[in-house]
Enzyme design. Structure first.
Site, short mmCIF file in Angstrom:
data_model
loop_
_atom_site.label_atom_id
_atom_site.label_comp_id
_atom_site.label_asym_id
_atom_site.label_seq_id
_atom_site.Cartn_x
_atom_site.Cartn_y
_atom_site.Cartn_z
N SER A 119 -13.73 -58.97 -39.48
CA SER A 119 -12.69 -60.25 -39.76
C SER A 119 -11.45 -60.10 -40.58
CB SER A 119 -13.70 -61.08 -40.62
OG SER A 119 -14.57 -61.98 -39.84
N LYS A 122 -8.40 -61.25 -39.05
CA LYS A 122 -7.86 -62.76 -39.05
C LYS A 122 -6.76 -62.96 -39.64
CE LYS A 122 -12.75 -65.17 -38.53
NZ LYS A 122 -13.92 -64.20 -38.78
N SER A 174 -13.36 -67.52 -43.49
CA SER A 174 -13.59 -66.53 -42.31
C SER A 174 -14.18 -67.07 -41.18
CB SER A 174 -14.35 -65.38 -42.84
OG SER A 174 -14.26 -64.31 -41.88
N LYS A 276 -8.81 -60.09 -47.58
CA LYS A 276 -9.62 -60.63 -46.33
C LYS A 276 -10.79 -59.65 -46.12
CE LYS A 276 -10.88 -63.33 -43.24
NZ LYS A 276 -12.09 -62.88 -43.96
#
Length: 344
Positions: A119, A122, A174, A276
């Site tokens: 993720s 992202k 997320s 992140k």
């Protein structure tokens, strides 16, 4: 005569066996540091056999693998202890620490080895959405988007949502369903959006990143590197709106849902300003984020970790210490060069 020859032969064998070994190995990485009360404390920096010196209160050694060990001196006597090699303290298969201002590498471990990003990718999805959509623009949710696996915010395909809420869901929670919904609304399909992500990654300096999804879920041919993730995050954090959004720990959407940031570093690690997280079975734990202390900022990227939060703490502390040490060396070297120039 034969006895004499035999005696001489054994004499030479004994000399060879008991002679001192040739001085190599650790001396190249960790020189012996000595000082007396009459000597000025010195900084010794050695890398790949080269060294420079300058007057200061610390002694620094750069190892061949990029690790730094520092010993503080007081009245010419060592009082500190060596900073342990960071490589031995982290489980991550790939990691990098870079200077957020210059992009210079501070520490790297397999930083250019391609891996599944999970993720962390992202950050591209969120940044592209910020630049492509207005905050209150309507986002439709397809059945495909709503069926995405966790993590998700359980979007209802019978409803529409505001783009701003979906971007927050991607960057903080997320959310895979929000990622695909944004991708489909912007590019028509997730596949087309992934191609857009790859192009943007190239434009933003990530040369080894290939996107196949808007979510980071494991896909054949999808890849990034620790260096690419750090470079991408350094770039997107220059955007004030992106930096503002990803810095929040919690946010309430326009329809009342509370989104909690997955980035626990925001309340666990001093100086965290945004980051992140990511995880899949193939990628293991991944992370990219920025940290600021005083006037110094660093970006840390981790891939293939089993103890991500511990790895992150070690890398952040190491990164700031090494950055300060490097700055100290440069300042003292420049000072010495200016002094020599005036004398000449």
């Amino acid at each position: 005569m034969n006895r004499l020859r035999v005696s001489v032969f054994f004499f030479f064998i004994i000399c060879i066996l008991f002679s001192p070994a040739h001085p190599v190995s650790h001396a190249a990485q960790i020189p012996v540091l000595t000082a007396t009360a009459k000597q000025k404390p010195a900084i010794a920096v050695r890398s790949a056999g080269k060294s420079i010196s300058a007057s200061t209160s610390q002694i620094i050694t750069l190892g061949r693998k990029g690790d730094i060990r520092a010993v503080k001196t007081r009245a010419g006597r060592a009082t500190g202890s060596y900073l342990p090699s960071i490589r031995k303290k982290i489980s991550a298969r790939s990691a990098i620490v870079i200077d957020a201002r210059t992009g210079d590498t501070i520490f790297a471990k397999n930083a250019d080895v391609p891996r599944q990003p999970a993720s962390t990718i992202k950050i591209l999805t969120g940044m592209i959405a910020l630049k492509s959509l207005k905050e209150k623009e309507t986002i439709k949710v397809s059945q495909r988007a709503s069926r995405m696996p966790r993590s998700k915010i359980y979007l209802d395909p019978r409803k529409t949502y505001q783009a701003s809420d979906m971007i927050d869901a991607v960057l903080l929670a997320s959310a895979n369903d929000a990622s695909v919904a944004l991708a489909e609304n912007i590019a028509g399909s997730e596949k087309e959006f992934a191609e857009m992500m790859t192009l943007r990654a190239r434009l933003w300096g990530a040369k080894n990143t290939v996107c196949r999804t808007a979510t980071g879920l494991t896909a054949r041919g999808q890849q990034s590197t620790a260096r690419d993730l750090a470079q991408l995050f350094r770039h997107v954090m220059q955007d004030e709106e992106f930096a503002r959004r990803i810095n929040r720990t919690k946010v309430r959407t326009s329809y009342g849902q509370v989104l909690t940031n997955h980035n626990k570093a925001l309340w666990r690690i001093k100086g965290a300003v945004g980051g992140k997280t990511g995880y899949t079975n193939a990628a293991r734990q991944t992370y990219v984020g920025m940290f600021t202390r005083g006037s110094d900022s660093i970006v840390v990227a981790i891939m293939g970790s089993e103890t991500m939060w511990d790895d992150l703490k070690h890398l952040v502390e190491y990164g700031f210490k090494r950055k300060q040490q490097i700055q100290l060396v440069r300042a003292e070297t420049e000072k010495k060069q200016k002094k020599e120039a005036t004398l000449n």
